[in-house]
Scaffold this active site. Structure first.
Site, short mmCIF file in Angstrom:
data_model
loop_
_atom_site.label_atom_id
_atom_site.label_comp_id
_atom_site.label_asym_id
_atom_site.label_seq_id
_atom_site.Cartn_x
_atom_site.Cartn_y
_atom_site.Cartn_z
N HIS A 62 -7.71 9.60 -1.69
CA HIS A 62 -7.03 9.58 -0.39
C HIS A 62 -7.84 10.22 0.74
CE1 HIS A 62 -2.63 9.24 1.14
NE2 HIS A 62 -3.47 9.03 2.13
N TYR B 178 3.13 9.97 -0.49
CA TYR B 178 4.25 9.39 0.28
C TYR B 178 5.59 9.64 -0.45
CZ TYR B 178 0.49 6.63 2.51
OH TYR B 178 -0.66 6.22 3.14
N LYS C 197 -2.88 5.96 -4.18
CA LYS C 197 -3.99 6.89 -3.88
C LYS C 197 -3.75 8.24 -4.54
CE LYS C 197 -3.69 4.74 0.69
NZ LYS C 197 -2.27 4.62 1.04
N ASP D 55 0.83 -1.20 0.00
CA ASP D 55 0.00 0.00 0.00
C ASP D 55 0.87 1.26 0.00
OD1 ASP D 55 -2.89 1.19 0.78
OD2 ASP D 55 -1.34 2.28 1.89
N1 NAP Z 1 -5.19 6.29 3.82
C1 NAP Z 1 -4.58 7.03 4.70
O1 NAP Z 1 -4.93 8.22 4.92
C2 NAP Z 1 -3.44 6.47 5.48
C3 NAP Z 1 -2.92 7.16 6.58
C4 NAP Z 1 -1.87 6.57 7.29
C5 NAP Z 1 -1.39 5.33 6.91
N2 NAP Z 1 -1.89 4.68 5.81
C6 NAP Z 1 -1.36 3.35 5.37
O2 NAP Z 1 -1.41 2.44 6.45
C7 NAP Z 1 -0.11 1.91 6.70
C8 NAP Z 1 0.07 1.57 8.15
O3 NAP Z 1 -0.10 2.69 8.98
P1 NAP Z 1 1.09 3.50 9.70
O4 NAP Z 1 2.32 3.33 8.94
O5 NAP Z 1 0.59 4.88 9.91
O6 NAP Z 1 1.21 2.87 11.14
P2 NAP Z 1 1.20 1.40 11.81
O7 NAP Z 1 1.33 0.34 10.80
O8 NAP Z 1 0.06 1.38 12.75
O9 NAP Z 1 2.52 1.47 12.70
C9 NAP Z 1 3.78 1.60 12.14
C10 NAP Z 1 4.78 1.86 13.28
O10 NAP Z 1 4.84 0.76 14.16
C11 NAP Z 1 6.15 0.20 14.16
N3 NAP Z 1 5.99 -1.26 14.16
C12 NAP Z 1 5.53 -2.03 13.14
N4 NAP Z 1 5.47 -3.31 13.51
C13 NAP Z 1 5.90 -3.38 14.78
C14 NAP Z 1 6.08 -4.44 15.70
N5 NAP Z 1 5.78 -5.69 15.37
N6 NAP Z 1 6.56 -4.14 16.93
C15 NAP Z 1 6.84 -2.86 17.27
N7 NAP Z 1 6.69 -1.81 16.46
C16 NAP Z 1 6.23 -2.07 15.20
C17 NAP Z 1 6.84 0.73 12.91
O11 NAP Z 1 8.23 0.92 13.12
P3 NAP Z 1 9.38 0.19 12.25
O12 NAP Z 1 9.18 0.54 10.81
O13 NAP Z 1 10.61 0.79 12.83
O14 NAP Z 1 9.25 -1.28 12.51
C18 NAP Z 1 6.17 2.09 12.76
O15 NAP Z 1 6.78 3.05 13.59
C19 NAP Z 1 0.79 3.05 6.20
O16 NAP Z 1 2.13 2.67 6.06
C20 NAP Z 1 0.10 3.45 4.94
O17 NAP Z 1 0.39 2.54 3.89
C21 NAP Z 1 -2.91 5.23 5.10
#
Ligand code: NAP
Length: 280
Positions: free
Chosen positions: A116, A54, A83, A49
């Site tokens: 988005h 980004y 997106k 994704d």
């Molecule tokens: N549509 C939208 O508006 C929108 C908004 C935000 C996000 N997104 C999408 O959703 C995806 C996921 O959301 P997100 O990136 O915001 O946050 P998330 O997946 O909830 O959390 C990511 C964070 O958690 C850490 N992490 C991941 N796995 C872990 C584990 N097993 N143990 C400890 N820490 C862990 C990662 O660090 P490390 O990388 O250091 O492991 C990173 O700091 C995004 O990457 C993006 O593709 C979409």
């Protein structure tokens, strides 16, 4: 129930979308990004994704090409999402944005293209563009992100094609039960962004106790809760051991009581912007 990392949900147009994928928000262009995508594919992930905003679509594309080659699988085995950003919402501008994303990714098509954010007065024109791309066979499925129920209702009043997916912030502090129920009723697949609440939930006592019981990590418990709830999930990590850890969620099951306990953590608390009140 979902049995492995490659299992899919069937979207309302018949397209198969993996329940589990890799997110790459806030990962800048460079070797760390390329490697994360490659490593994820190597370990069995079949969904990535990204988004134009980004600013990492080139590296994602490189990771995809290298990852597919190393794993000996083809493009059709992978599900790629991007997106359209707010500044490009409009008929011609959204079509142009799609072409630009494709070019950066180095792909012939996307599996899923999302609006988005629901920018007022703009998302309907953008949706018409997504419908055109979809009808011309340029994208396999189209959907939205950050749409509340009223946004979905408004969009669908004039839409010819119903969105296949709604990607929203969703985690144990923001369980999104109303949006989920509405989407389910409409045949729209819900997808969770920031499923791990960007790492802020990992020391929660309730989740920790459940994790200890199963010999799992808190991250694994949350991601399993997504899947048992019928929600597609896309945790982000750039670390190989976490990419593997996050996807090792097919060897245990949460009880109904544990599912309810996790649901009980809801506070309607967002880490990201509010779709009803954002200014970008
Ligand atoms: N549509 C939208 O508006 C929108 C908004 C935000 C996000 N997104 C999408 O959703 C995806 C996921 O959301 P997100 O990136 O915001 O946050 P998330 O997946 O909830 O959390 C990511 C964070 O958690 C850490 N992490 C991941 N796995 C872990 C584990 N097993 N143990 C400890 N820490 C862990 C990662 O660090 P490390 O990388 O250091 O492991 C990173 O700091 C995004 O990457 C993006 O593709 C979409």
């Amino acid at each position: 129930m979902v049995k492995n990392l490659q299992d899919t949900t069937t979207l309302h147009n018949g397209v198969e979308m993996p329940w589990f994928g890799l997110g790459v928000f806030k990962v800048e262009e460079g070797p760390e990004l390329v490697n994360a995508v490659k490593v994820a594919i190597k370990h069995g992930y079949r969904s990535i994704d990204t988004a134009a905003i980004y600013e990492n679509e080139e590296g994602v594309g490189q990771g995809i090409r290298e990852g597919l080659k190393e794993a000996g699988i083809s493009r059709e085995d992978l599900f790629v999402t991007s997106k359209v950003w707010n500044a490009d919402l409009g008929y011609e501008s959204t079509i142009a944005a799609y072409e630009k994303s494709l070019k950066k990714l180095g792909l012939e098509y996307l599996d899923l293209y999302l609006i988005h954010w629901p920018v007022e007065g703009k998302y309907k024109e953008a949706w018409r563009a997504l419908e055109t791309l979809y009808k011309e066979g340029k994208v396999k499925a189209i959907g939205v992100s950050n749409f509340q129920i009223h946004h979905l209702k408004d969009l669908m009043e004039d839409a010819e094609v119903k969105p296949m997916v709604n990607q929203v912030e969703c985690h144990p502090r923001l369980t999104q039960k109303e949006v989920q129920a509405f989407c389910k009723e409409q045949g729209i697949q819900l997808e969770a962004w920031s499923p791990l609440m960007q790492g802020e939930l990992l020391d929660n006592d309730v989740l920790q106790a459940i994790a200890t019981k199963h010999g799992k990590s808190v991250a694994q418990v949350i991601l399993r809760w997504d899947l048992q709830n019928g929600i597609v999930t896309i945790p982000k990590s750039t670390k190989e051991h976490r990419i593997v850890e996050n996807s090792t969620v097919f060897d245990f099951e949460l009880t109904e009581e544990e599912m309810n306990q996790i649901d009980g953590l809801n506070q309607n608390h967002r880490v990201g912007p509010d779709p009803d009140n954002f200014d970008f």
